[in-house]
Design an enzyme around this catalytic site. Structure first.
Site, short mmCIF file in Angstrom:
data_model
loop_
_atom_site.label_atom_id
_atom_site.label_comp_id
_atom_site.label_asym_id
_atom_site.label_seq_id
_atom_site.Cartn_x
_atom_site.Cartn_y
_atom_site.Cartn_z
N ILE A 8 3.89 -5.79 -3.07
CA ILE A 8 3.38 -7.15 -3.17
C ILE A 8 4.00 -7.80 -4.39
O ILE A 8 3.95 -7.24 -5.49
CB ILE A 8 1.84 -7.17 -3.29
CG1 ILE A 8 1.19 -6.23 -2.28
CG2 ILE A 8 1.32 -8.59 -3.15
CD1 ILE A 8 1.46 -6.56 -0.84
N CYS A 9 4.61 -8.96 -4.20
CA CYS A 9 5.16 -9.75 -5.31
C CYS A 9 6.12 -8.89 -6.15
O CYS A 9 7.06 -8.29 -5.62
CB CYS A 9 4.01 -10.32 -6.14
SG CYS A 9 4.49 -11.66 -7.23
N THR A 10 5.88 -8.80 -7.45
CA THR A 10 6.80 -8.09 -8.33
C THR A 10 6.68 -6.58 -8.22
O THR A 10 7.39 -5.86 -8.93
CB THR A 10 6.58 -8.51 -9.80
OG1 THR A 10 5.20 -8.34 -10.13
CG2 THR A 10 6.97 -9.97 -10.00
#
Length: 337
Positions: free
Chosen positions: A107-109
């Protein structure tokens, strides 16, 4: 017959984004109300509670050494990940858990953790748009797609900014149980499931820095406030109190585009939003300021390579729509409003 249990593990760490955990977790938890059987476990490297980005401390179920094999492993992101090397023990934990997982998703970074663990070598991936360039520089063997909500490459999934984790969770849910259950969960959570992975992370109006010149900011604000208005080069120049030639020169110098191309991009953004919310293609063209469906179709062909109707069709599922038979009278499959 009872639904087979599907084990979902979430790898967390100090300063992780709270929504990276809670967003996908709510999707899977809500799916259980509709007959699914997801069992969520939260794990940290040492088994200790972790502090989230908003200061709350959350407990975990186990450390990564004693965690069971997961059918789905989710790796959360955090604001500090792009600015420093991934901690060796965190990368090693991700690599170990991924080795026994059926599929792995960041998720994301969290993509930086997967990349640091070598899990993105030779693969396509994405992350939050602010950090895609850094991900590409830091891990040149990863083929970064900077403008995608999520990317699937084999059994590895990566997603963009925090709410894109919900899009990804819905896509994983659809893989497991089909679009009907995924739509039910999306409706129950009052979120859209209609954003396919290839959809842009952000609109054209938000790309790049704001113009420095007050006249250009005025013109941008004017167009964004009412994309469907009569925005000809002459009317925009009149509003800006400059000549059409001077306005064109300012746009090219500072924004690397022309006034009319900028107007088209803003109208294109609006038309996409209208299609996303269920409007027909002809209606979307009219409401967003395109003079006809045909002009909207040409814009979609330039920017996305598909017709508005085919784009809208994709928004009934998280997966790409199958190709329609080509009609000799309507080659784009346009079905009107």
């Amino acid at each position: 017959m009872a639904e087979t249990e599907h084990r979902v593990g979430v790898l967390v760490f100090d300063d992780m984004k709270m929504l990276d955990l809670s967003g996908p977790a709510e999707v899977f938890s809500e799916a259980n109300r509709y007959g699914a059987n997801y069992r969520l476990s939260v794990v940290s490297v040492d088994g200790n509670p972790v502090r989230t980005s908003i200061g709350l401390q959350i407990p975990v179920d186990s450390d990564t050494e004693s965690a069971p094999a997961f059918d789905t492993l989710l790796v959360a992101g955090g604001d500090l990940l792009p600015g420093r090397p991934v901690e060796a023990n965190l990368g090693a934990a991700a690599h170990r858990l991924a080795g026994s997982a059926g599929r792995v998703a960041s998720i994301c970074t969290g993509a930086f953790i997967l990349a640091g663990a070598g899990l993105l070598d030779g693969r396509r991936a994405t992350t939050h748009w602010q950090h895609t360039a850094l991900l590409a520089r830091s891990y040149p063997s990863t083929r970064v797609e900077p403008d995608a909500l999520y990317v699937k490459d084999g059994s590895i999934y990566t997603s963009a900014g925090v709410t894109a984790g919900i899009d990804l969770a819905l896509a994983l849910l659809e893989e497991d149980h089909g679009p009907g259950l995924a739509r039910s969960v999306a409706r129950s959570l009052v979120v859209f499931m209609q954003r396919p992975g290839g959809q842009s992370q952000f609109s054209a109006s938000l790309q790049g820095p704001a113009p420095r010149t007050p006249v250009l900011r005025l013109v941008q604000d004017l167009v964004q406030a009412d994309p469907a208005a009569d925005h000809t080069l002459e009317t925009l120049a009149e509003w800006a109190r400059v000549s059409p030639r001077h306005l064109t020169r300012m746009f090219r110098t500072e924004l690397k585009t022309s006034p009319m191309k900028y107007v088209e991009l803003i109208r294109f953004d609006m038309a996409k939003a209208l299609l996303d919310s269920g409007h027909g293609a002809t209606e979307a063209a009219s409401l967003s300021g395109f003079p006809s469906y045909e002009s909207l179709r040409r814009a979609f062909a330039r920017h996305l390579g598909v017709s508005p109707t085919r784009y809208r069709d994709r928004f009934t599922t998280t997966r790409p729509a199958p190709r329609r038979p080509v009609s000799p009278t309507d080659p784009d499959g346009h079905d009107g409003p």
